[in-house]
Design a protein around this motif. Structure first.
Motif, PDB file in Angstrom:
ATOM      1  N   ALA A  86       0.832  -1.205   0.000  1.00 12.50           N
ATOM      2  CA  ALA A  86       0.000   0.000   0.000  1.00 12.50           C
ATOM      3  C   ALA A  86       0.868   1.257   0.000  1.00 12.50           C
ATOM      4  CB  ALA A  86      -0.941  -0.002   1.199  1.00 12.50           C
ATOM      5  N   ARG A  87       1.915   1.260   0.806  1.00 16.12           N
ATOM      6  CA  ARG A  87       2.801   2.428   0.853  1.00 16.12           C
ATOM      7  C   ARG A  87       3.551   2.610  -0.457  1.00 16.12           C
ATOM      8  NH1 ARG A  87       6.188   3.788   5.991  1.00 16.12           N
ATOM      9  NH2 ARG A  87       6.578   5.558   4.629  1.00 16.12           N
ATOM     10  N   LEU A  88       4.014   1.525  -1.032  1.00 14.89           N
ATOM     11  CA  LEU A  88       4.712   1.641  -2.315  1.00 14.89           C
ATOM     12  C   LEU A  88       3.783   2.232  -3.368  1.00 14.89           C
ATOM     13  CD1 LEU A  88       6.754  -1.674  -2.453  1.00 14.89           C
ATOM     14  CD2 LEU A  88       7.609   0.636  -1.948  1.00 14.89           C
ATOM     15  N   LYS A  89       2.567   1.737  -3.410  1.00 22.00           N
ATOM     16  CA  LYS A  89       1.601   2.239  -4.394  1.00 22.00           C
ATOM     17  C   LYS A  89       1.359   3.736  -4.203  1.00 22.00           C
ATOM     18  CE  LYS A  89      -2.991   1.377  -6.249  1.00 22.00           C
ATOM     19  NZ  LYS A  89      -4.218   0.605  -6.168  1.00 22.00           N
ATOM     20  N   ALA A  90       1.256   4.165  -2.957  1.00 20.75           N
ATOM     21  CA  ALA A  90       0.962   5.566  -2.655  1.00 20.75           C
ATOM     22  C   ALA A  90       2.176   6.486  -2.767  1.00 20.75           C
ATOM     23  CB  ALA A  90       0.372   5.676  -1.249  1.00 20.75           C
ATOM     24  N   GLU A  91       3.350   5.997  -2.364  1.00 21.04           N
ATOM     25  CA  GLU A  91       4.520   6.862  -2.236  1.00 21.04           C
ATOM     26  C   GLU A  91       5.607   6.625  -3.273  1.00 21.04           C
ATOM     27  OE1 GLU A  91       6.083   6.509   1.761  1.00 21.04           O
ATOM     28  OE2 GLU A  91       4.063   6.477   2.598  1.00 21.04           O
ATOM     29  N   LEU A  92       5.764   5.378  -3.702  1.00 23.09           N
ATOM     30  CA  LEU A  92       6.861   5.006  -4.602  1.00 23.09           C
ATOM     31  C   LEU A  92       6.325   4.050  -5.666  1.00 23.09           C
ATOM     32  CD1 LEU A  92       9.381   4.379  -1.707  1.00 23.09           C
ATOM     33  CD2 LEU A  92       9.709   6.121  -3.486  1.00 23.09           C
ATOM     34  N   PRO A  93       5.499   4.543  -6.574  1.00 23.33           N
ATOM     35  CA  PRO A  93       4.787   3.649  -7.489  1.00 23.33           C
ATOM     36  C   PRO A  93       5.667   2.842  -8.437  1.00 23.33           C
ATOM     37  CG  PRO A  93       4.428   5.947  -8.080  1.00 23.33           C
ATOM     38  CD  PRO A  93       5.140   5.940  -6.766  1.00 23.33           C
ATOM     39  N   GLN A  94       6.911   3.245  -8.631  1.00 26.07           N
ATOM     40  CA  GLN A  94       7.808   2.477  -9.496  1.00 26.07           C
ATOM     41  C   GLN A  94       8.494   1.331  -8.748  1.00 26.07           C
ATOM     42  OE1 GLN A  94       7.872   3.016 -12.733  1.00 26.07           O
ATOM     43  NE2 GLN A  94       6.495   4.744 -12.506  1.00 26.07           N
ATOM     44  N   TRP A  95       8.333   1.287  -7.450  1.00 28.88           N
ATOM     45  CA  TRP A  95       8.933   0.241  -6.623  1.00 28.88           C
ATOM     46  C   TRP A  95       7.901  -0.863  -6.399  1.00 28.88           C
ATOM     47  CZ3 TRP A  95      13.836   0.443  -3.998  1.00 28.88           C
ATOM     48  CH2 TRP A  95      14.599   1.569  -4.308  1.00 28.88           C
ATOM     49  N   TYR A  96       8.379  -2.072  -6.115  1.00 30.41           N
ATOM     50  CA  TYR A  96       7.472  -3.197  -5.864  1.00 30.41           C
ATOM     51  C   TYR A  96       8.080  -4.116  -4.810  1.00 30.41           C
ATOM     52  CZ  TYR A  96      10.659  -5.557  -9.115  1.00 30.41           C
ATOM     53  OH  TYR A  96      11.782  -6.069  -9.731  1.00 30.41           O
ATOM     54  N   LEU A  97       7.246  -4.919  -4.191  1.00 27.31           N
ATOM     55  CA  LEU A  97       7.664  -5.883  -3.169  1.00 27.31           C
ATOM     56  C   LEU A  97       7.792  -7.246  -3.827  1.00 27.31           C
ATOM     57  CD1 LEU A  97       8.149  -6.542  -0.135  1.00 27.31           C
ATOM     58  CD2 LEU A  97       5.684  -6.996   0.015  1.00 27.31           C
ATOM     59  N   GLU A  98       8.923  -7.891  -3.598  1.00 24.03           N
ATOM     60  CA  GLU A  98       9.129  -9.242  -4.122  1.00 24.03           C
ATOM     61  C   GLU A  98      10.121  -9.975  -3.226  1.00 24.03           C
ATOM     62  OE1 GLU A  98       9.485 -10.371  -8.539  1.00 24.03           O
ATOM     63  OE2 GLU A  98      11.578 -10.398  -7.821  1.00 24.03           O
ATOM     64  N   ASP A  99       9.731 -11.150  -2.778  1.00 25.14           N
ATOM     65  CA  ASP A  99      10.592 -12.007  -1.948  1.00 25.14           C
ATOM     66  C   ASP A  99      11.149 -11.294  -0.715  1.00 25.14           C
ATOM     67  OD1 ASP A  99      10.198 -14.140  -3.726  1.00 25.14           O
ATOM     68  OD2 ASP A  99      11.925 -13.540  -4.936  1.00 25.14           O
ATOM     69  N   LYS A 131      17.610  -3.363  -4.456  1.00 23.72           N
ATOM     70  CA  LYS A 131      16.784  -4.139  -3.522  1.00 23.72           C
ATOM     71  C   LYS A 131      17.075  -3.649  -2.105  1.00 23.72           C
ATOM     72  CE  LYS A 131      17.370  -8.513  -3.811  1.00 23.72           C
ATOM     73  NZ  LYS A 131      17.953  -9.855  -4.000  1.00 23.72           N
ATOM     74  N   LEU A 132      16.009  -3.324  -1.381  1.00 21.68           N
ATOM     75  CA  LEU A 132      16.152  -2.842  -0.006  1.00 21.68           C
ATOM     76  C   LEU A 132      15.380  -3.729   0.962  1.00 21.68           C
ATOM     77  CD1 LEU A 132      15.592   0.978  -0.569  1.00 21.68           C
ATOM     78  CD2 LEU A 132      17.774  -0.182  -0.169  1.00 21.68           C
ATOM     79  N   MET A 133      16.034  -4.023   2.064  1.00 21.28           N
ATOM     80  CA  MET A 133      15.418  -4.712   3.193  1.00 21.28           C
ATOM     81  C   MET A 133      16.323  -4.443   4.392  1.00 21.28           C
ATOM     82  SD  MET A 133      15.201  -8.453   4.761  1.00 21.28           S
ATOM     83  CE  MET A 133      16.386  -9.084   3.685  1.00 21.28           C
ATOM     84  N   ASN A 134      15.745  -4.183   5.522  1.00 17.18           N
ATOM     85  CA  ASN A 134      16.533  -3.953   6.721  1.00 17.18           C
ATOM     86  C   ASN A 134      17.031  -5.313   7.222  1.00 17.18           C
ATOM     87  OD1 ASN A 134      17.315  -3.556   9.454  1.00 17.18           O
ATOM     88  ND2 ASN A 134      16.126  -1.674   9.508  1.00 17.18           N
ATOM     89  N   HIS A 135      18.316  -5.576   7.009  1.00 13.54           N
ATOM     90  CA  HIS A 135      18.882  -6.885   7.362  1.00 13.54           C
ATOM     91  C   HIS A 135      18.764  -7.180   8.861  1.00 13.54           C
ATOM     92  CE1 HIS A 135      20.475  -7.374   3.327  1.00 13.54           C
ATOM     93  NE2 HIS A 135      20.948  -6.132   3.407  1.00 13.54           N
ATOM     94  N   ALA A 136      19.026  -6.174   9.689  1.00 10.96           N
ATOM     95  CA  ALA A 136      18.964  -6.385  11.139  1.00 10.96           C
ATOM     96  C   ALA A 136      17.549  -6.719  11.592  1.00 10.96           C
ATOM     97  CB  ALA A 136      19.484  -5.155  11.876  1.00 10.96           C
ATOM     98  N   ALA A 137      16.558  -6.051  11.025  1.00  8.24           N
ATOM     99  CA  ALA A 137      15.160  -6.272  11.407  1.00  8.24           C
ATOM    100  C   ALA A 137      14.541  -7.444  10.643  1.00  8.24           C
ATOM    101  CB  ALA A 137      14.343  -5.009  11.162  1.00  8.24           C
ATOM    102  N   LYS A 138      15.217  -7.889   9.583  1.00  9.35           N
ATOM    103  CA  LYS A 138      14.738  -9.000   8.746  1.00  9.35           C
ATOM    104  C   LYS A 138      13.390  -8.698   8.090  1.00  9.35           C
ATOM    105  CE  LYS A 138      17.318 -12.538  11.237  1.00  9.35           C
ATOM    106  NZ  LYS A 138      18.168 -11.686  11.988  1.00  9.35           N
ATOM    107  N   GLY A 139      13.264  -7.477   7.564  1.00  4.10           N
ATOM    108  CA  GLY A 139      12.040  -7.089   6.890  1.00  4.10           C
ATOM    109  C   GLY A 139      12.110  -5.640   6.429  1.00  4.10           C
ATOM    110  N   ILE A 140      10.991  -5.154   5.910  1.00  2.00           N
ATOM    111  CA  ILE A 140      10.901  -3.786   5.404  1.00  2.00           C
ATOM    112  C   ILE A 140      10.518  -2.861   6.552  1.00  2.00           C
ATOM    113  CG2 ILE A 140       9.800  -2.260   3.716  1.00  2.00           C
ATOM    114  CD1 ILE A 140      11.503  -4.611   2.537  1.00  2.00           C
ATOM    115  N   THR A 141      11.345  -1.842   6.753  1.00  2.00           N
ATOM    116  CA  THR A 141      11.127  -0.877   7.832  1.00  2.00           C
ATOM    117  C   THR A 141      11.083   0.538   7.255  1.00  2.00           C
ATOM    118  OG1 THR A 141      13.465  -0.470   8.292  1.00  2.00           O
ATOM    119  CG2 THR A 141      12.433  -2.369   9.421  1.00  2.00           C
TER     120      THR A 141
END
Length: 129
Positions: free
Chosen positions: A20-33, A78-88
């Motif tokens: 939902a946030r990507l669609k609203a704020e960063l429409p060229q970005w997507y979530l995958e794996d 590709k972005l993911m917070n490695h320490a938190a093990k997810g998207i932050t």
């Protein structure tokens, strides 16, 4: 209208909120794996290296380290917070900064003192959205 609660810097967002946030704020970005991603198309190797260096500088300054896939005419971030093990919130913040810097074009948002690259294939840089 925001339908999600902003979380702390290291709190992981569930997938539906990320999308939902990507669609609203960063429409060229997507979530995958488990990563948020964006593919930047370039005009060739020289521009690809400039994108890599720009993303590298922003990431290092933010102390947040993306994974990059680099080819002749594109870079996938590709972005993911490695320490938190997810998207932050850190991932969203860095994605916004990368987007702002890479997609900036002279003359679009301010007076055209900086004219930008000529409309000539020899000087092409990014393939802007």
């Amino acid at each position: 209208m925001t339908q999600w609660r902003r979380k702390g810097a290291d709190e992981v967002y569930p997938a539906d909120e990320v999308e939902a946030r990507l669609k609203a704020e960063l429409p060229q970005w997507y979530l995958e794996d488990g990563w948020i991603r964006r593919k930047y198309k370039t005009s060739g190797w020289k521009a690809t290296l400039m994108v890599v260096n720009t993303v590298g500088h922003l990431a290092e300054a933010a102390w947040h380290h993306p994974d990059l896939s680099v080819s002749y005419a594109f870079v996938t971030v590709k972005l993911m917070n490695h320490a938190a093990k997810g998207i932050t919130e850190k991932d969203f913040a860095l994605a916004r900064k990368i987007e702002e810097v890479l997609m900036w074009q002279p003359g679009k948002d301010e007076p055209a003192v900086l004219e930008g690259t000529p409309d000539d294939p020899r000087f092409k840089y990014l393939k802007y959205d």
